[in-house]
Scaffold this active site. Structure first.
Site, PDB file in Angstrom:
ATOM      1  N   CYS A 117      35.961  72.505  36.043  1.00 34.03           N
ATOM      2  CA  CYS A 117      35.736  73.864  36.531  1.00 34.03           C
ATOM      3  C   CYS A 117      37.054  74.527  36.899  1.00 34.03           C
ATOM      4  O   CYS A 117      37.202  75.748  36.766  1.00 34.03           O
ATOM      5  CB  CYS A 117      34.785  73.866  37.718  1.00 34.03           C
ATOM      6  N   HIS A 153      34.135  73.283  44.157  1.00 33.07           N
ATOM      7  CA  HIS A 153      33.897  73.874  42.848  1.00 33.07           C
ATOM      8  C   HIS A 153      34.712  75.156  42.719  1.00 33.07           C
ATOM      9  O   HIS A 153      34.861  75.917  43.677  1.00 33.07           O
ATOM     10  CB  HIS A 153      32.405  74.178  42.682  1.00 33.07           C
TER      11      HIS A 153
END
Length: 530
Positions: free
Chosen positions: A89, A334
């Site tokens: 990510c 994230h």
């Protein structure tokens, strides 16, 4: 998390005084040339880089400014989402921010570099050109990022998005240099990448005893901001350029009056970049815990108050991308981003998910990296799109498969990246690895004479000191363990839950080391003895 950046620019230091001495530099100052401080003129978008040309001679202009694409080649609508390949990510969020950087995207879509590149394999500019072209001309789809984009960096775990961002920018800058191996270090700051992201710091020390002034100029590619005591980006910038008094044990050893005397020291931006990368230092250097506070950042930012010449009119930047970290620590979390498409609509780019957003939502994030572009640059690109100057998709099939309100179509397989030559990935890994990149940063810490919180050493008056780069083009030998941990390309589209990665980011040792620099990015070896 990291406030240092690799680049290959030069540094110049001037001393100009009300009382000039006739002392001659000794033999140790082999790289010193006598010069007078160039007369300053009001800064403008066109003249800021030219000022640096006055600071030191440039033997070769690697990328003349007139070669930068002036009209937009980008499609107006948002492009593709990016498949998460497993703890990537941070790669996807960074790539999306670069993809929607107008000057960079326009240059990539012009294919100018690939038409003249003699490397192709292992060239980051060619690799980024292929990625940006695919991403922008496949709206409504999900594409797989090429292995070569993270070759030598990704090791199967989540890393720092800012580190990867600057790793990529540095690799693109180095890709501008093949064929110019013998150019001087000042000419290397004329590369296309430096013209887009680069500018110059000015560190000025004024002796309060003899009124002598010492100016040091040093290049930057991004700006790191301490947010612990700041409630907004503007406050962090004000703290950055706040004058510091040097007295007592920290008194300045003046090169004119030859004594330790009180002095004032100020760090300002001498030249501004077309694109500003502002990094909010959100992670503790010791524990890695996140500073999860809200720091306000504006849609429009006037940088003029932080320039060396603050009274030359507004210098307005507009926000076009935001990189966000969700989580409580550097060890997990994230990454995703928000980008502004050429049409003016904001989108949230969360791996494969592309959804329309609003400026209200964008400005309410706990941002990690902010991307601003000069307002005049953005308006020029936007105007060309509104006039219908957008070219046909380069190498992309005609399609009307557009995302409606940013929702991706899930009824088709992910677009596969072209099969990569193993030699390409191997060469990319040999030329640029994460370990080697961090090693270079460890070896090239901020010099004490430039650090805004430290006292400079003595230099002879009326001189120009040229600091050559310590960075070497040679890289380490290929590491099989890193080769085996490159991106594992999968043809399946991950779910949102799968894309919520947890992993270990860069080591705390690297963070503690990076915090020592004062928002600088070029670590120069001082070729003179002090």
């Amino acid at each position: 998390m990291e406030d240092d950046s690799l680049y290959l620019g030069g540094e110049w230091q001037f001393n100009h005084f009300s009382k000039l001495t006739s002392s001659r530099p000794d033999a140790a100052f082999a790289e010193i040339q006598r010069t007078s401080l160039p007369e300053k003129s009001p800064l403008s978008c066109e003249t800021r880089v030219d000022l640096c040309d006055d600071l030191a001679p440039v033997a070769r202009q690697l990328a003349p400014r007139e070669k930068l694409p002036l009209s937009s080649r980008r499609p107006a609508a948002v492009g593709a989402g990016l498949q998460n390949m497993g703890n990537t990510c941070y790669v996807n969020a960074s790539l999306q921010c670069l993809t929607y950087t107008p000057p960079l995207a326009n240059y990539m879509l012009s294919r100018e570099h690939s038409q003249t590149c003699h490397r192709h394999k292992g060239c980051m500019l060619c690799t980024m050109q292929a990625h940006i072209t695919r991403a922008l001309h496949n709206p409504g789809h999900v594409i797989q990022p090429s292995q070569a984009l993270a070759a030598g960096f990704h090791r199967g775990k989540q890393e720092d998005a800012h580190e990867f961002l600057m790793f990529t920018v540095d690799a693109m800058k180095k890709a501008c240099l093949p064929g110019h191996k013998q150019v001087d270090h000042h000419s290397k700051d004329t590369t296309l990448i430096h013209q887009i992201f680069g500018g110059y710091w000015r560190s000025q020390i004024k002796c309060l005893h003899c009124h002598g002034i010492s100016d040091t100029f040093d290049p930057y590619l991004d700006i790191a901001l301490d947010i612990q005591a700041a409630q907004s980006v503007q406050q962090a910038l004000e703290q950055l350029v706040k004058p510091e008094e040097l007295n007592g044990e920290n008194a300045y050893h003046c090169g004119v009056c030859l004594q330790r005397a009180p002095a004032s020291k100020t760090l300002t931006l001498h030249t501004s970049a077309k694109v500003l990368i502002l990094v909010l230092k959100r992670f503790s250097d010791v524990t890695g815990n996140k500073i999860a506070k809200n720091v306000q950042y504006p849609e429009c930012l006037d940088m003029q108050p932080y320039m060396s010449q603050p009274n030359t009119g507004p210098l307005v930047y507009v926000l076009y991308a935001v990189l966000v970290h969700a989580g409580w620590s550097c060890h997990n979390g994230h990454y995703f981003s928000y980008v502004k498409a050429q049409e003016g609509q904001w989108y949230k780019m969360d791996d494969a998910e592309v959804t329309a957003s609003s400026i209200t939502s964008v400005l309410s994030q706990q941002a990690y990296v902010l991307f601003y572009i000069q307002k005049s640059e953005w308006e020029r690109h936007s105007e060309s799109v509104s006039r219908g100057r957008e070219p046909r998709a380069l190498g992309a099939e005609d399609t009307d498969r557009r995302a409606t309100q940013g929702e991706l179509k899930r009824d088709h397989p992910c677009l596969q990246a072209p099969e990569l030559d193993e030699h390409l990935v191997e060469r990319a890994t040999q030329e640029s690895t994460l370990d080697h990149w961090k090693f270079l940063q460890e070896q090239n810490k901020t010099k004490p004479e430039f650090n805004v919180r430290k006292v400079e050493g003595t230099l002879p008056p009326d001189v120009l000191v040229i600091h050559q780069s310590k960075y070497k083009c040679g890289m380490k030998n290929h590491h099989p363990e890193q080769q085996s941990s490159l991106l594992n390309l999968s043809s399946t589209t991950p779910t949102h839950q799968e894309s919520m990665n947890t992993g270990t980011l860069a080591s705390l040792r690297g963070r503690a080391r990076r915090s020592k620099g004062k928002n600088k990015h070029s670590k120069r070896a001082l070729l003179v003895c002090q």
